[in-house]
Design a protein around this motif. Structure first.
Motif, PDB file in Angstrom:
ATOM      1  N   GLY A 137      -1.002  25.650  54.431  1.00  0.00           N
ATOM      2  CA  GLY A 137       0.159  25.529  53.551  1.00  0.00           C
ATOM      3  C   GLY A 137      -0.137  26.041  52.158  1.00  0.00           C
ATOM      4  O   GLY A 137       0.694  26.725  51.540  1.00  0.00           O
ATOM      5  N   ALA A 138      -1.318  25.713  51.649  1.00  0.00           N
ATOM      6  CA  ALA A 138      -1.711  26.184  50.321  1.00  0.00           C
ATOM      7  C   ALA A 138      -1.810  27.702  50.302  1.00  0.00           C
ATOM      8  O   ALA A 138      -1.391  28.349  49.334  1.00  0.00           O
ATOM      9  CB  ALA A 138      -3.054  25.559  49.935  1.00  0.00           C
ATOM     10  N   LYS A 139      -2.345  28.284  51.366  1.00  0.00           N
ATOM     11  CA  LYS A 139      -2.460  29.752  51.442  1.00  0.00           C
ATOM     12  C   LYS A 139      -1.086  30.404  51.406  1.00  0.00           C
ATOM     13  O   LYS A 139      -0.860  31.371  50.659  1.00  0.00           O
ATOM     14  CB  LYS A 139      -3.197  30.138  52.718  1.00  0.00           C
ATOM     15  N   ALA A 140      -0.151  29.865  52.206  1.00  0.00           N
ATOM     16  CA  ALA A 140       1.197  30.441  52.247  1.00  0.00           C
ATOM     17  C   ALA A 140       1.879  30.345  50.893  1.00  0.00           C
ATOM     18  O   ALA A 140       2.511  31.302  50.426  1.00  0.00           O
ATOM     19  CB  ALA A 140       2.024  29.746  53.326  1.00  0.00           C
ATOM     20  N   ALA A 141       1.748  29.177  50.245  1.00  0.00           N
ATOM     21  CA  ALA A 141       2.386  28.982  48.938  1.00  0.00           C
ATOM     22  C   ALA A 141       1.750  29.878  47.880  1.00  0.00           C
ATOM     23  O   ALA A 141       2.440  30.449  47.037  1.00  0.00           O
ATOM     24  CB  ALA A 141       2.279  27.514  48.532  1.00  0.00           C
ATOM     25  N   ALA A 142       0.422  30.009  47.923  1.00  0.00           N
ATOM     26  CA  ALA A 142      -0.272  30.861  46.952  1.00  0.00           C
ATOM     27  C   ALA A 142       0.082  32.327  47.161  1.00  0.00           C
ATOM     28  O   ALA A 142       0.265  33.078  46.194  1.00  0.00           O
ATOM     29  CB  ALA A 142      -1.779  30.659  47.065  1.00  0.00           C
ATOM     30  N   GLN A 143       0.179  32.751  48.419  1.00  0.00           N
ATOM     31  CA  GLN A 143       0.576  34.138  48.701  1.00  0.00           C
ATOM     32  C   GLN A 143       1.962  34.429  48.153  1.00  0.00           C
ATOM     33  O   GLN A 143       2.217  35.511  47.602  1.00  0.00           O
ATOM     34  CB  GLN A 143       0.544  34.399  50.211  1.00  0.00           C
TER      35      GLN A 143
END
Length: 437
Positions: A137-143
């Protein structure tokens, strides 16, 4: 001399040098994670956000340390109570549990607890997901944040952290590399990401590995980052620099009472390779002895020394210096490492077959030494078949021919099973040219 197919049987081409796998940089860190939200007997004053620092100990216990920040001090007691009654997964460093801090973010809405993190939208939401272990989830939001604003260094760092905790070190390093400035909170993770990427890319992409490893040291000069730099320098054939930086890593590791023997062995294995590459036999021997004292069961010294002589033998074989090649391969066999020995004995057999007047009985004898260790090695079976084929050429004994075909057909089957089409073609061409099969 027998006809050896259309492709020359050079040691450098056929023999696989077995090298010790390089482990992840020894200070690889995974933070604590919230497992279950706690409860509170204290009343909630009203809407607000409170961030509580929790010390999660290596033995699984935890202790609330302090309120880091609060937008409503009336909620502080409830927040600390919830944090203390919650449960956490222990953080790890290098695969071992370690004491670390967890920043528990609690959002209160009116008289109730709304969430343990502040949502997915902004930077704090990504931080919350990282702390909670929601790395995807953090990766998707950061992307998404990076896509909206590529100059957002915090989002780039958060993306790097998410990739790091998902163990995609090359992607993590690439993300951190795009941040104009790495926020202080992410520096240790960034250094470890750069270091792990540097160590893992040392063989496949030496130039990139060195660049990342240097950045790891620049961000946080510590035992792990110097280790990665030494590995990358070794990958770039700079043994002298590798020795310098691996010795720094070793000194820092030795000075830290928490460093275990496995970590010290890992550093020493790389240092041993650097000494050998630098033709420093005395220090290589001393380092090999230290590895054995730290771990009497370690095969690393034998493997590294054996690989060194295999490399020397392959170089000599490629230059048609057969006697020199045989001597080096025999030294490799003397290392004592079984995997190296199989390759070394097989290499001796093939080099002997290249003599003007080969002694095929000796060729077969060397192959037999390899087969005694691993009867299912394709090259060793090929060498045994070659030796017997040579004997058949001198005796025309059909029994010897049948024995040769047993080994050669087995070698052919093993090569086919392994998907080694080049070796399969060589074996089949050899049988056709010499045994009319």
């Amino acid at each position: 001399v027998l006809v050896l197919a259309s492709v020359a049987l050079s040691g450098a081409m056929l023999l696989t040098v077995v090298t010790p796998a390089r482990a992840v940089v020894y200070n690889d860190y995974v933070p604590p994670k919230l497992i279950k939200q706690g409860n509170s007997t204290h009343g909630i004053a009203g809407t607000g956000v409170v961030v509580v620092q929790v010390q999660v100990n290596a033995d699984g216990s935890h202790k609330v340390i302090k309120v880091i920040r609060s937008s409503n001090s009336g909620d502080n007691s409830a927040a600390m109570d919830i944090a203390q009654s919650a449960s956490y997964r222990v953080g790890t460093r290098g695969g071992k549990t370690t004491t670390a801090f967890y920043d528990y973010t609690l959002k209160f809405n009116g008289k109730s607890l709304a969430a343990s993190t502040t949502g997915r939208g902004g930077s704090s939401g990504i931080d919350g997901m990282l702390r909670a272990g929601n790395y995807a989830g953090a990766k998707a939001a950061a992307q998404s944040a990076v896509l909206s604003n590529p100059a957002n260094s915090t989002a780039q760092a958060q993306l790097g952290a998410a990739e790091y905790f998902m163990k995609d070190y090359a992607a993590a390093a690439a993300a951190f590399d795009k941040a104009a400035a790495i926020p202080k909170a992410y520096k240790i993770i960034a250094s470890s990401a750069f270091s792990n990427a540097g160590a893992s890319l040392a063989q496949s992409n030496p130039a990139q590995a060195l660049a990342y490893a240097k950045k790891g040291v620049a961000v946080a000069p510590n035992g792990g980052s110097y280790f990665a730099l030494g590995v990358a320098e070794l990958g770039n054939k700079d043994a002298a620099s590798a020795i310098t930086d691996l010795k720094r890593s070793s000194a820092l590791a030795s000075a830290d009472k928490k460093t275990d023997s496995n970590t010290r062995v890992q550093i020493d294995v790389e240092l041993l390779q650097a000494y050998i590459a630098n033709n420093d036999q005395a220090d290589a021997n001393a380092t090999a002895s230290e590895i054995k004292s730290l771990d009497p069961t370690s095969k690393a010294p034998a493997r590294v020394l054996g690989n060194y002589y295999l490399s020397q033998g392959n170089t000599a074989a490629g230059a048609a210096k057969h006697d020199e090649a045989i001597k080096a391969f025999e030294q490799a066999a003397a290392s004592g490492d079984p995997e190296v020995q199989v390759t070394a004995y097989t290499s001796v057999a093939f080099e002997m077959s290249k003599a003007d007047k080969p002694d095929y009985a000796k060729v077969k004898a060397e192959a037999d030494k390899a087969l005694a260790i691993n009867p299912n090695d394709a090259m060793a079976n090929f060498a045994a078949g070659l030796g017997l084929t040579g004997e058949y050429a001198g005796s025309h004994d059909d029994g010897v021919k049948k024995q040769a075909l047993v080994y050669l057909n087995k070698a052919d089957d093993l090569a086919k099973t392994a998907g080694n089409a080049a070796l399969q073609i060589q074996i089949e061409s050899f049988m056709k040219n010499n045994l009319k099969q």
